[in-house]
Design a protein around this motif. Structure first.
Motif, PDB file in Angstrom:
ATOM      1  N   ASP A  84       0.663  -1.303   0.013  1.00  0.00           N
ATOM      2  CA  ASP A  84       0.121  -0.101   0.133  1.00  0.00           C
ATOM      3  C   ASP A  84       0.778   1.238   0.034  1.00  0.00           C
ATOM      4  OD1 ASP A  84      -2.045  -1.851   0.298  1.00  0.00           O
ATOM      5  OD2 ASP A  84      -2.682  -1.283   2.364  1.00  0.00           O
ATOM      6  N   GLY A  87       1.740   2.569  -3.355  1.00  0.00           N
ATOM      7  CA  GLY A  87       0.373   3.106  -4.098  1.00  0.00           C
ATOM      8  C   GLY A  87      -0.009   4.326  -3.419  1.00  0.00           C
ATOM      9  N   ARG A  92      -1.169   4.661  -8.613  1.00  0.00           N
ATOM     10  CA  ARG A  92      -1.795   3.359  -8.683  1.00  0.00           C
ATOM     11  C   ARG A  92      -2.780   3.377  -9.601  1.00  0.00           C
ATOM     12  NH1 ARG A  92      -6.119   0.866  -5.851  1.00  0.00           N
ATOM     13  NH2 ARG A  92      -6.771   2.837  -4.661  1.00  0.00           N
ATOM     14  N   THR A  94      -6.260   1.573 -11.564  1.00  0.00           N
ATOM     15  CA  THR A  94      -7.189   0.527 -11.008  1.00  0.00           C
ATOM     16  C   THR A  94      -7.668  -0.288 -12.356  1.00  0.00           C
ATOM     17  OG1 THR A  94      -8.748   2.417 -11.691  1.00  0.00           O
ATOM     18  CG2 THR A  94      -8.026   1.983  -9.363  1.00  0.00           C
ATOM     19  N   THR A 330       4.027  -4.737  -9.632  1.00  0.00           N
ATOM     20  CA  THR A 330       2.659  -5.608 -10.432  1.00  0.00           C
ATOM     21  C   THR A 330       2.598  -7.043 -10.435  1.00  0.00           C
ATOM     22  OG1 THR A 330       1.538  -5.404 -12.680  1.00  0.00           O
ATOM     23  CG2 THR A 330       3.957  -5.488 -12.673  1.00  0.00           C
ATOM     24  N   PRO A 356      -2.557  -5.661 -10.046  1.00  0.00           N
ATOM     25  CA  PRO A 356      -2.261  -4.409  -9.512  1.00  0.00           C
ATOM     26  C   PRO A 356      -0.982  -3.816 -10.215  1.00  0.00           C
ATOM     27  CG  PRO A 356      -1.250  -6.273  -8.303  1.00  0.00           C
ATOM     28  CD  PRO A 356      -2.075  -6.810  -9.141  1.00  0.00           C
ATOM     29  N   GLN A 358       1.270  -0.342  -9.726  1.00  0.00           N
ATOM     30  CA  GLN A 358       1.664   0.919  -8.956  1.00  0.00           C
ATOM     31  C   GLN A 358       3.063   1.268  -9.176  1.00  0.00           C
ATOM     32  OE1 GLN A 358      -0.219   0.328  -5.320  1.00  0.00           O
ATOM     33  NE2 GLN A 358       1.172  -1.546  -4.649  1.00  0.00           N
ATOM     34  N   VAL A 370      -4.356   8.471  -8.413  1.00  0.00           N
ATOM     35  CA  VAL A 370      -4.980   7.181  -8.887  1.00  0.00           C
ATOM     36  C   VAL A 370      -5.538   7.321 -10.236  1.00  0.00           C
ATOM     37  CG1 VAL A 370      -7.035   5.549  -8.508  1.00  0.00           C
ATOM     38  CG2 VAL A 370      -5.617   6.660  -6.469  1.00  0.00           C
TER      39      VAL A 370
END
Length: 500
Positions: A84, A87, A92, A94, A330, A356, A358, A370
């Motif tokens: 986290d 990100g 990050r 989505t 990733t 993912p 980021q 984001v």
């Protein structure tokens, strides 16, 4: 004509192509590859150093990590504070995807910035046959620019790319390794030694130990690029001892489509129904006996990955080089956790293809950014080159995502091509190809061209209402089929001896 025009507006390709920027003949790829490596040398590394010191690069690649398998993505159970952080302190995405949801081909794509169709690394077969030598890895391009490069962990691509000139190599070419007593090969300066067994150590812990040690080596003013590629939580999902009792007593929610098999898989074609990647009923995957068992082991593996990511971040911070280091995280592909009672990946459905993505580098990326643009695994290599200030070679089929860190771009990518090749395989997942746009997805099964799947992802994000073959969707289906064929034709194909 108005219907067709409306559809064109919804699913048209826009801007710069997200597949090959130039069609090229396989016979000329050797020239293109060699030119790609040499062309990026200017400006010379020494000259660039006088202008601005290039960042170190850390590339964390997850194994089968779903896009939602992060607490920053809102997962209700899994806690990933170190993931986290990347990100939270960077950008990050989505809507990030892989273009072939299988380990070895996805890893070849990450290294080359090219589709499976163009690298020839189509599946998990031919594990001892190297990638074509005329296709440069992004790490080799970085070496030409003065970087020292290393790869550690689960390499699992053609010959583990052992034959390439790594400054340091500590990897294995095995899909799952031996979690209890893992096997690794080690080497330096392009020479890799024999495989060695390490007793009683969790493989990703050992990978991280070696990565930190290599980061600490004296290389003068040269920047480094280190690829830290984890094996957890690949089947058989063994846990680190410290997590042996993690999630005991914790309930696991059943996906909405888990019992669709009891209803005859409404709307799904025979190629989907006949696949044997079903929890609890496959003798070839005995670790996949239950939803609860697989899900908890899967999450426990990602907790260990998160801890090891934290070790690297904390170490860079203690050396006061964290903000001088660009970090990309990733995964090679996603993973089914009980949707339609499935496990594993391969299929072009959202749990399998979403990953993912980021990036943290405060000198070029504002924190807490984001973005919703569609990002692909073909974009990994161009992004890492861009972070290093190195021009992206024309043969790469992705593009850097760094401009999106400063400003969103609705036209960045409107549609993209997917293809899964491996057949036969232990799970009997049929080869298929498809196109995904911002709103629609079309899947075509190769062995039976009459079978397919079509979804309106805005109205039906769970992919439960198959529109394929419905008369009222004929215009949409025809248009998407045409676009799929156009995208496929733009991806140069490399055929190997014996390939049909």
């Amino acid at each position: 004509m108005s219907d067709v025009n409306e559809l064109n507006n919804k699913v048209s390709v826009a801007g710069r192509g997200e597949v090959s920027r130039r069609d090229f003949l396989q016979g000329s790829l050797a020239v293109a590859g060699a030119a790609a490596v040499s062309a990026v040398v200017a400006p010379p590394y020494a000259e660039a150093q006088t202008k601005q010191k290039r960042p170190n690069l850390v590339f964390f690649l997850g194994e089968g990590q779903r896009a939602d398998a992060l607490s920053i993505a809102g997962h209700p159970l899994l806690k990933t504070p170190n993931h986290d952080r990347i990100g939270r302190e960077g950008v990050r995405f989505t809507n990030a995807f892989c273009t072939n949801a299988l380990c070895a081909p996805a890893r070849a794509t990450a290294l080359t910035g090219m589709y499976s169709r163009s690298t020839g690394a189509l599946d998990n077969k031919n594990g001892n046959i190297p990638l074509a030598s005329d296709i440069p890895l992004f790490t080799e391009i970085l070496q030409k620019e003065g970087y020292e490069v290393a790869v550690l962990g689960k390499v699992h691509t053609r010959n583990g790319v052992e034959e390439r000139n790594w400054d340091y190599y500590f990897g294995h070419n095995n899909p799952g390794n031996d979690y209890a007593n893992p096997l690794f090969k080690e080497g330096r300066k392009g020479k890799v030694g024999p495989q060695k067994r390490y007793e009683g150590v969790y493989p990703d812990d050992l990978t991280t130990d070696r990565a930190i040690s290599w980061i600490d080596e004296d290389r003068g003013d040269k920047p480094f690029c280190v690829l830290i590629w984890f094996v957890a939580p690949h089947e058989p999902f063994f846990r680190a001892r410290r997590h042996a009792d993690l999630y005991n007593g914790t309930p696991i929610a059943k996906p909405a489509t888990f019992d669709d098999d009891l209803k005859g898989y409404p709307g799904k074609p025979k190629s989907f129904v006949d696949a044997e990647n079903k929890l609890g009923t496959t003798s070839t995957h005995v670790a996949c006996g239950s939803l609860e068992g697989v899900a908890k082991d899967y999450y426990a593996g990602l907790v260990a990955v998160d801890e090891n990511i934290g070790r690297v971040l904390n170490h860079l911070e203690s050396k006061k080089i964290l903000d001088d280091t660009a970090i990309l995280h990733t995964s090679d592909h996603g993973y089914f956790l009980g949707e339609w009672r499935l496990f594993d990946k391969r299929l072009m459905h959202e749990p399998s293809i979403r990953v993912p993505f980021q990036v943290r580098y405060p000198k070029r990326i504002p924190s807490a950014t984001v973005r919703e643009e569609m990002i692909l695994d073909t974009d990994i290599a161009p992004t890492l080159l861009d972070l290093a200030g190195v021009p992206v070679p024309e043969h790469m089929q992705g593009k850097s995502i760094l401009p999106l860190a400063k400003k969103n771009n609705p036209d960045f990518r409107k549609e993209w091509y997917y293809e899964y090749y491996e057949w036969p395989n232990p799970e009997k997942v049929a080869p298929h190809r498809g196109i995904r746009t911002e709103q629609y997805k079309l899947i075509q099964y190769v062995l039976d061209p009459s079978e397919g799947e079509l979804y309106d992802l805005k109205a039906d994000p769970g992919e439960r209402n198959n529109l394929y073959g419905k008369p009222e969707q004929a215009v949409l289906q025809s248009h998407l089929t045409e676009r799929l064929n156009v995208l496929r034709a733009k991806v140069p194909e490399r055929k190997e001896a014996g390939q049909v």
